[in-house]
Design a protein around this motif. Structure first.
Motif, PDB file in Angstrom:
ATOM      1  N   ALA A 115       0.833  -1.207   0.000  1.00  0.00           N
ATOM      2  CA  ALA A 115       0.000   0.000   0.000  1.00  0.00           C
ATOM      3  C   ALA A 115       0.869   1.259   0.000  1.00  0.00           C
ATOM      4  CB  ALA A 115      -0.933  -0.002   1.208  1.00  0.00           C
ATOM      5  N   ALA A 116       1.922   1.283   0.808  1.00  0.00           N
ATOM      6  CA  ALA A 116       2.804   2.452   0.866  1.00  0.00           C
ATOM      7  C   ALA A 116       3.520   2.666  -0.464  1.00  0.00           C
ATOM      8  CB  ALA A 116       3.812   2.290   2.002  1.00  0.00           C
ATOM      9  N   LEU A 117       4.042   1.591  -1.054  1.00  0.00           N
ATOM     10  CA  LEU A 117       4.749   1.733  -2.334  1.00  0.00           C
ATOM     11  C   LEU A 117       3.806   2.178  -3.449  1.00  0.00           C
ATOM     12  CD1 LEU A 117       7.109  -1.390  -2.241  1.00  0.00           C
ATOM     13  CD2 LEU A 117       7.725   1.014  -1.907  1.00  0.00           C
ATOM     14  N   THR A 118       2.590   1.659  -3.444  1.00  0.00           N
ATOM     15  CA  THR A 118       1.611   2.067  -4.452  1.00  0.00           C
ATOM     16  C   THR A 118       1.287   3.542  -4.321  1.00  0.00           C
ATOM     17  OG1 THR A 118       0.680  -0.158  -4.535  1.00  0.00           O
ATOM     18  CG2 THR A 118      -0.701   1.628  -5.374  1.00  0.00           C
ATOM     19  N   SER A 119       1.126   4.010  -3.086  1.00  0.00           N
ATOM     20  CA  SER A 119       0.816   5.431  -2.900  1.00  0.00           C
ATOM     21  C   SER A 119       1.981   6.309  -3.345  1.00  0.00           C
ATOM     22  CB  SER A 119       0.445   5.724  -1.443  1.00  0.00           C
ATOM     23  OG  SER A 119       1.579   5.675  -0.598  1.00  0.00           O
ATOM     24  N   GLN A 120       3.204   5.824  -3.189  1.00  0.00           N
ATOM     25  CA  GLN A 120       4.363   6.590  -3.650  1.00  0.00           C
ATOM     26  C   GLN A 120       4.392   6.680  -5.173  1.00  0.00           C
ATOM     27  OE1 GLN A 120       7.760   4.731  -1.832  1.00  0.00           O
ATOM     28  NE2 GLN A 120       7.078   5.238   0.243  1.00  0.00           N
ATOM     29  N   LYS A 121       4.020   5.600  -5.846  1.00  0.00           N
ATOM     30  CA  LYS A 121       3.985   5.607  -7.309  1.00  0.00           C
ATOM     31  C   LYS A 121       2.896   6.534  -7.839  1.00  0.00           C
ATOM     32  CE  LYS A 121       5.786   0.941  -7.954  1.00  0.00           C
ATOM     33  NZ  LYS A 121       5.459  -0.420  -8.398  1.00  0.00           N
ATOM     34  N   LEU A 122       1.855   6.757  -7.035  1.00  0.00           N
ATOM     35  CA  LEU A 122       0.743   7.609  -7.461  1.00  0.00           C
ATOM     36  C   LEU A 122       0.912   9.069  -7.065  1.00  0.00           C
ATOM     37  CD1 LEU A 122      -2.204   5.167  -6.695  1.00  0.00           C
ATOM     38  CD2 LEU A 122      -1.263   5.779  -8.934  1.00  0.00           C
ATOM     39  N   GLN A 123       2.059   9.394  -6.470  1.00  0.00           N
ATOM     40  CA  GLN A 123       2.307  10.784  -6.095  1.00  0.00           C
ATOM     41  C   GLN A 123       2.303  11.652  -7.350  1.00  0.00           C
ATOM     42  OE1 GLN A 123       5.908  11.409  -3.890  1.00  0.00           O
ATOM     43  NE2 GLN A 123       5.263  13.392  -3.163  1.00  0.00           N
ATOM     44  N   ASN A 124       1.634  12.792  -7.260  1.00  0.00           N
ATOM     45  CA  ASN A 124       1.441  13.727  -8.366  1.00  0.00           C
ATOM     46  C   ASN A 124       0.480  13.191  -9.430  1.00  0.00           C
ATOM     47  OD1 ASN A 124       3.251  15.585  -7.183  1.00  0.00           O
ATOM     48  ND2 ASN A 124       4.968  14.496  -8.118  1.00  0.00           N
ATOM     49  N   LEU A 125      -0.176  12.080  -9.135  1.00  0.00           N
ATOM     50  CA  LEU A 125      -1.208  11.550 -10.026  1.00  0.00           C
ATOM     51  C   LEU A 125      -2.518  11.439  -9.252  1.00  0.00           C
ATOM     52  CD1 LEU A 125       0.860   8.706 -11.747  1.00  0.00           C
ATOM     53  CD2 LEU A 125       0.189  10.899 -12.752  1.00  0.00           C
ATOM     54  N   GLY A 126      -2.703  12.352  -8.318  1.00  0.00           N
ATOM     55  CA  GLY A 126      -3.904  12.348  -7.502  1.00  0.00           C
ATOM     56  C   GLY A 126      -3.619  12.109  -6.031  1.00  0.00           C
ATOM     57  N   VAL A 127      -2.427  11.629  -5.710  1.00  0.00           N
ATOM     58  CA  VAL A 127      -2.036  11.435  -4.317  1.00  0.00           C
ATOM     59  C   VAL A 127      -1.078  12.555  -3.955  1.00  0.00           C
ATOM     60  CG1 VAL A 127      -0.852   9.929  -2.681  1.00  0.00           C
ATOM     61  CG2 VAL A 127      -2.353   8.935  -4.414  1.00  0.00           C
ATOM     62  N   ASP A 128      -1.489  13.386  -3.009  1.00  0.00           N
ATOM     63  CA  ASP A 128      -0.659  14.537  -2.607  1.00  0.00           C
ATOM     64  C   ASP A 128       0.454  14.126  -1.665  1.00  0.00           C
ATOM     65  OD1 ASP A 128      -2.186  16.321  -4.112  1.00  0.00           O
ATOM     66  OD2 ASP A 128      -3.607  16.612  -2.467  1.00  0.00           O
ATOM     67  N   SER A 129       0.168  13.223  -0.749  1.00  0.00           N
ATOM     68  CA  SER A 129       1.133  12.842   0.257  1.00  0.00           C
ATOM     69  C   SER A 129       1.157  11.316   0.377  1.00  0.00           C
ATOM     70  CB  SER A 129       0.778  13.469   1.597  1.00  0.00           C
ATOM     71  OG  SER A 129       1.715  13.100   2.577  1.00  0.00           O
ATOM     72  N   PRO A 130       2.209  10.672  -0.140  1.00  0.00           N
ATOM     73  CA  PRO A 130       2.244   9.221  -0.113  1.00  0.00           C
ATOM     74  C   PRO A 130       2.356   8.681   1.323  1.00  0.00           C
ATOM     75  CG  PRO A 130       4.328  10.054  -0.887  1.00  0.00           C
ATOM     76  CD  PRO A 130       3.414  11.230  -0.754  1.00  0.00           C
ATOM     77  N   ALA A 131       1.911   7.451   1.483  1.00  0.00           N
ATOM     78  CA  ALA A 131       1.963   6.800   2.790  1.00  0.00           C
ATOM     79  C   ALA A 131       3.405   6.516   3.193  1.00  0.00           C
ATOM     80  CB  ALA A 131       1.173   5.502   2.764  1.00  0.00           C
ATOM     81  N   THR A 132       3.655   6.550   4.481  1.00  0.00           N
ATOM     82  CA  THR A 132       4.956   6.156   5.015  1.00  0.00           C
ATOM     83  C   THR A 132       4.718   5.139   6.119  1.00  0.00           C
ATOM     84  OG1 THR A 132       4.951   7.948   6.636  1.00  0.00           O
ATOM     85  CG2 THR A 132       6.001   8.406   4.518  1.00  0.00           C
ATOM     86  N   LEU A 133       5.735   4.352   6.390  1.00  0.00           N
ATOM     87  CA  LEU A 133       5.645   3.348   7.445  1.00  0.00           C
ATOM     88  C   LEU A 133       6.622   3.698   8.550  1.00  0.00           C
ATOM     89  CD1 LEU A 133       5.590   0.154   5.213  1.00  0.00           C
ATOM     90  CD2 LEU A 133       3.648   1.264   6.295  1.00  0.00           C
ATOM     91  N   ASN A 134       6.184   3.515   9.781  1.00  0.00           N
ATOM     92  CA  ASN A 134       7.037   3.738  10.928  1.00  0.00           C
ATOM     93  C   ASN A 134       6.978   2.465  11.771  1.00  0.00           C
ATOM     94  OD1 ASN A 134       8.375   4.476  13.208  1.00  0.00           O
ATOM     95  ND2 ASN A 134       7.155   6.294  13.630  1.00  0.00           N
ATOM     96  N   TRP A 135       7.888   1.562  11.482  1.00  0.00           N
ATOM     97  CA  TRP A 135       7.885   0.275  12.164  1.00  0.00           C
ATOM     98  C   TRP A 135       8.251   0.459  13.616  1.00  0.00           C
ATOM     99  CZ3 TRP A 135       5.379  -2.975   9.281  1.00  0.00           C
ATOM    100  CH2 TRP A 135       5.496  -2.922   7.910  1.00  0.00           C
TER     101      TRP A 135
END
Length: 78
Positions: free
Chosen positions: A58-78
């Motif tokens: 989910a995080a990697l997908t949101s990063q790929k969609l940055q500037n394509l409708g996703v303003d702030s991609p997901a990040t993980l904090n393990w």
């Protein structure tokens, strides 16, 4: 004494992959398992891995969609 063509140590995913082909070739197969049938994955190991993989996907997908409708991609904090 019983004789076998192939002996597989452990009943995990590799055994499930190999046994059908070996038996189709009319081989006598012995599977030796010391603990839970099926190995670690179905009994203890894969569920946590699948959960973590889902979060990373989910995080990697949101990063790929940055500037394509996703303003702030997901990040993980393990």
């Amino acid at each position: 004494m019983k004789m076998y063509d192939d002996i597989i140590i452990g009943s995990g995913p590799v055994a499930f992959t190999m046994v059908p082909g070996l038996t189709a070739a009319h081989k006598k197969v012995l599977v030796v398992e010391n603990q839970d049938f099926g190995g670690v994955c179905p009994n203890r190991g894969c569920e946590p891995k699948i959960f973590l993989e889902g979060a990373v996907t989910a995080a990697l997908t949101s990063q790929k969609l940055q500037n394509l409708g996703v303003d702030s991609p997901a990040t993980l904090n393990w």
